[in-house]
Design an enzyme around this catalytic site. Structure first.
Site, PDB file in Angstrom:
ATOM      1  N   HIS A  23      10.160   5.301   1.153  1.00 34.15           N
ATOM      2  CA  HIS A  23       9.656   5.362  -0.219  1.00 34.15           C
ATOM      3  C   HIS A  23       9.467   6.803  -0.684  1.00 34.15           C
ATOM      4  O   HIS A  23       9.800   7.165  -1.821  1.00 34.15           O
ATOM      5  CB  HIS A  23       8.341   4.588  -0.299  1.00 34.15           C
ATOM      6  CG  HIS A  23       7.789   4.407  -1.668  1.00 34.15           C
ATOM      7  ND1 HIS A  23       6.784   5.193  -2.175  1.00 34.15           N
ATOM      8  CD2 HIS A  23       8.085   3.516  -2.640  1.00 34.15           C
ATOM      9  CE1 HIS A  23       6.481   4.800  -3.408  1.00 34.15           C
ATOM     10  NE2 HIS A  23       7.261   3.780  -3.716  1.00 34.15           N
ATOM     11  N   SER A  82       6.551   3.884  -9.279  1.00 35.06           N
ATOM     12  CA  SER A  82       6.693   4.878  -8.209  1.00 35.06           C
ATOM     13  C   SER A  82       7.772   5.891  -8.545  1.00 35.06           C
ATOM     14  O   SER A  82       7.726   7.026  -8.082  1.00 35.06           O
ATOM     15  CB  SER A  82       7.057   4.188  -6.892  1.00 35.06           C
ATOM     16  OG  SER A  82       5.937   3.570  -6.321  1.00 35.06           O
ATOM     17  N   ASP A 111       2.976  10.401  -0.031  1.00 34.83           N
ATOM     18  CA  ASP A 111       3.724   9.154   0.086  1.00 34.83           C
ATOM     19  C   ASP A 111       3.655   8.602   1.497  1.00 34.83           C
ATOM     20  O   ASP A 111       2.802   9.019   2.297  1.00 34.83           O
ATOM     21  CB  ASP A 111       5.174   9.340  -0.364  1.00 34.83           C
ATOM     22  CG  ASP A 111       5.682   8.152  -1.177  1.00 34.83           C
ATOM     23  OD1 ASP A 111       5.851   7.070  -0.584  1.00 34.83           O
ATOM     24  OD2 ASP A 111       5.900   8.303  -2.385  1.00 34.83           O
TER      25      ASP A 111
END
Length: 560
Positions: A228, A406, A188
């Site tokens: 994220h 995601s 990520d």
């Protein structure tokens, strides 16, 4: 450095960097210096051999291949150190990493130096990975900003209950499979707050954070950059009862930064490749990647739909090799479903991996979820999970909601870990097959959600037709597990569920190769736990099978 089944993080990265000690990342130079993937012609002169893989792969990596009858091939060998030295000898060339699978090196240099490198007799070709300057332009990944908190739906899981319950992960946990002994690498853009937020505290308390590496900056600092990764990790690793529980709260994790959120260029795909090789060397079971590539910042060249055939995009080729060496790759399908692109992005088009679409809490496909098929006509996504209003943990520890494939990707990856834990003798490809057969659209897959929403209990029963796990019986097995896990010393205990009390038990322990190393008969007892006596165990992953008459359960544990 944290040791990984006998081979350290530093040793793994030393191999990845061309068998020289890990050194600080070269200083970024302004102007025309760019990164390039320089391919070598062969691997002549390598000091390594496929007959002695322990020199470049961890014991756990070798065991993963052996369990699945996967041969170690020349592609697994590190690049020739002599070739790396030839590249380094060219003035102005800076070697960042080397790639075993692609027999290449990531080299930073200007165009004049690149011409000199291409003239070397050991070099086959080269590809430029980043053309723009840092911080130029970045397309959003399509994940929406999390909305405000809302009331918990279930006490222990908090807001994460629905996404776990939808795919049978709650029943999976009740049956005793929470990812114990499984290793997951997360690729990520950053993991700020993972080292401080309460939902991740158990990772450190139970020593289940195996390693970290930042492939963008070439160091081990990952608690920075974009949040994220923190949010995606939480859907699996979150473990704060009464607040938030992820789908694999007891798995072991490797955190890898591969994405530079300030720009979008193929160099990030090269980082994905390098992280996958690193995960392979470390013995990782599952890769969870909430990343996708189709368009890049100018002047890097975008992919076209015709390129999405599983054989063209750099990251897709890397994901395919990762699957070939026995890892199970779970990747987000993409958030382009409502855009002009419409289709999945790389590496979700790769063969032999699980590409995950998104649905809402009512099991309806989210409009943004990318569709299939691939350019060569294969079904994508493979499966779907909750990616609309998914519960996620922020770096400050608050629980919010967000949208994107995601999030559906790691939600499912956590369930994959528990399913493989429950069925350790399956290959990665067999795991994918059973999960697809358990999907809500298994008999009529489509280009929107593939084989549909999988279910742990259904998949388990397909894999174990002689000893099915009834959904109604799962709760009765809730307290059957081994502790401490991981184990450091010799004391090992088995927590007994009601159905395993007051009856004679047969306990068998197998090593990673499936060899029986210990067998013990346990007399009937009403105690909540009994001590096991497996004898002296070496470091590694073990499978413990507990039989009570016709009832049988399997759990994994790790010896450090």
């Amino acid at each position: 450095m944290v040791l990984l089944a006998g081979i350290s993080t530093q040793a793994l990265l030393s191999v990845a960097a061309g068998n020289h000690p890990l050194h600080p990342a070269p200083a970024r130079t302004a102007g025309t210096v760019r990164k390039h993937l320089v391919y070598f012609k062969d691997k002549a002169g390598t000091p390594h051999s496929i007959s002695q893989p322990q020199t470049f792969l961890s014991a756990r990596s070798v065991q993963r291949r052996q369990r699945q009858n996967i041969a170690i091939l020349p592609r697994d060998l590190p690049v020739s150190p002599a070739y790396v030295q030839q590249v380094k000898a060219v003035s102005g060339a800076q070697v960042w990493y080397t790639s075993r699978w692609f027999n290449a090196a990531v080299v930073a240099c200007d165009s004049a130096t690149l011409q000199q490198l291409q003239a070397l007799p050991c070099v086959r070709s080269a590809r430029t990975l980043n053309r723009g300057l840092p911080g130029t332009r970045k397309r959003g990944n399509g994940d929406q900003v999390p909305t405000t908190q809302e009331r918990s739906t279930r006490n222990q899981y908090g807001k994460a209950f629905t996404q776990a319950q939808m795919i049978g992960a709650v029943k999976m946990h009740e049956a005793g499979f929470r990812g114990e002994g499984m290793q997951i690498a997360v690729f990520d853009a950053g993991f700020p707050g993972v080292n401080t937020a309460p939902a991740f505290a158990a990772l450190y308390q139970e020593q289940r954070l195996a390693s970290t590496f930042n492939f963008v900056d070439k160091n081990t600092a990952v608690y920075q950059r974009n949040s994220h990764g923190t949010q995606c990790l939480s859907t699996m690793a979150g473990n704060q009862p009464g607040v938030y529980i992820g789908t694999a709260p007891k798995a072991t994790y490797h955190l890898c930064i591969t994405e530079d959120a300030s720009s979008e260029h193929p160099v990030e795909e090269a980082n994905w490749l390098l992280a996958a090789e690193y995960a392979d060397s470390a013995g990782v079971d599952i890769i969870s990647s909430s990343l996708g590539y189709n368009t890049f910042d100018y002047p890097s060249i975008d992919y076209t739909y015709a390129d999405l055939n599983g054989r063209t995009a750099l990251s897709s080729r890397a994901a395919t090799v990762a699957a070939r060496v026995g890892m199970l790759v779970v990747n987000s399908a993409g958030n382009e479903g409502a855009s002009s692109w419409r289709y999945v992005t790389a590496p979700a088009d790769a063969d032999s991996i699980l590409s995950v679409g998104a649905v809402d809490s009512l099991l309806v496909r989210a409009s943004f979820s990318s569709r299939g098929p691939t350019a060569d006509g294969r079904i994508k996504p493979n499966l779907a999970a909750m990616g609309f209003q998914t519960a996620i943990v922020a770096p400050d520890g608050s629980v919010n909601r967000g949208n994107g494939t995601s999030y559906s990707c790691p939600v499912l990856a956590g369930m994959v870990a528990g399913f493989w834990q429950a069925n350790p003798r399956l290959t990665a490809q067999q795991v994918i097959s059973f999960l697809q057969r358990s999907g809500s659209r298994a008999t009529a897959p489509n280009d929107e959600v593939g084989y549909g929403i999988p279910n742990f209990v259904s998949a388990y029963n397909l894999a174990n037709p002689g000893t099915p796990l009834a959904a109604s019986a799962a709760a009765a097995r809730q307290e059957l597990f081994i502790y401490p896990n991981p184990i450091k010393e010799t004391e090992l205990y088995l927590q007994l569920a009601v159905g395993f009390q007051a009856v004679p038990l047969r306990v068998r322990i197998y090593d990673a190769r499936g060899a029986l190393v210990s067998e013990q008969q346990v007399a009937p007892t009403t105690a909540s736990a009994v001590r096991l006596q497996p004898g002296v165990l070496g470091k590694g992953v073990y499978t413990c099978t507990i039989s009570a008459g016709r009832e049988q359960r399997t759990v994994r544990f790790v010896k450090l």
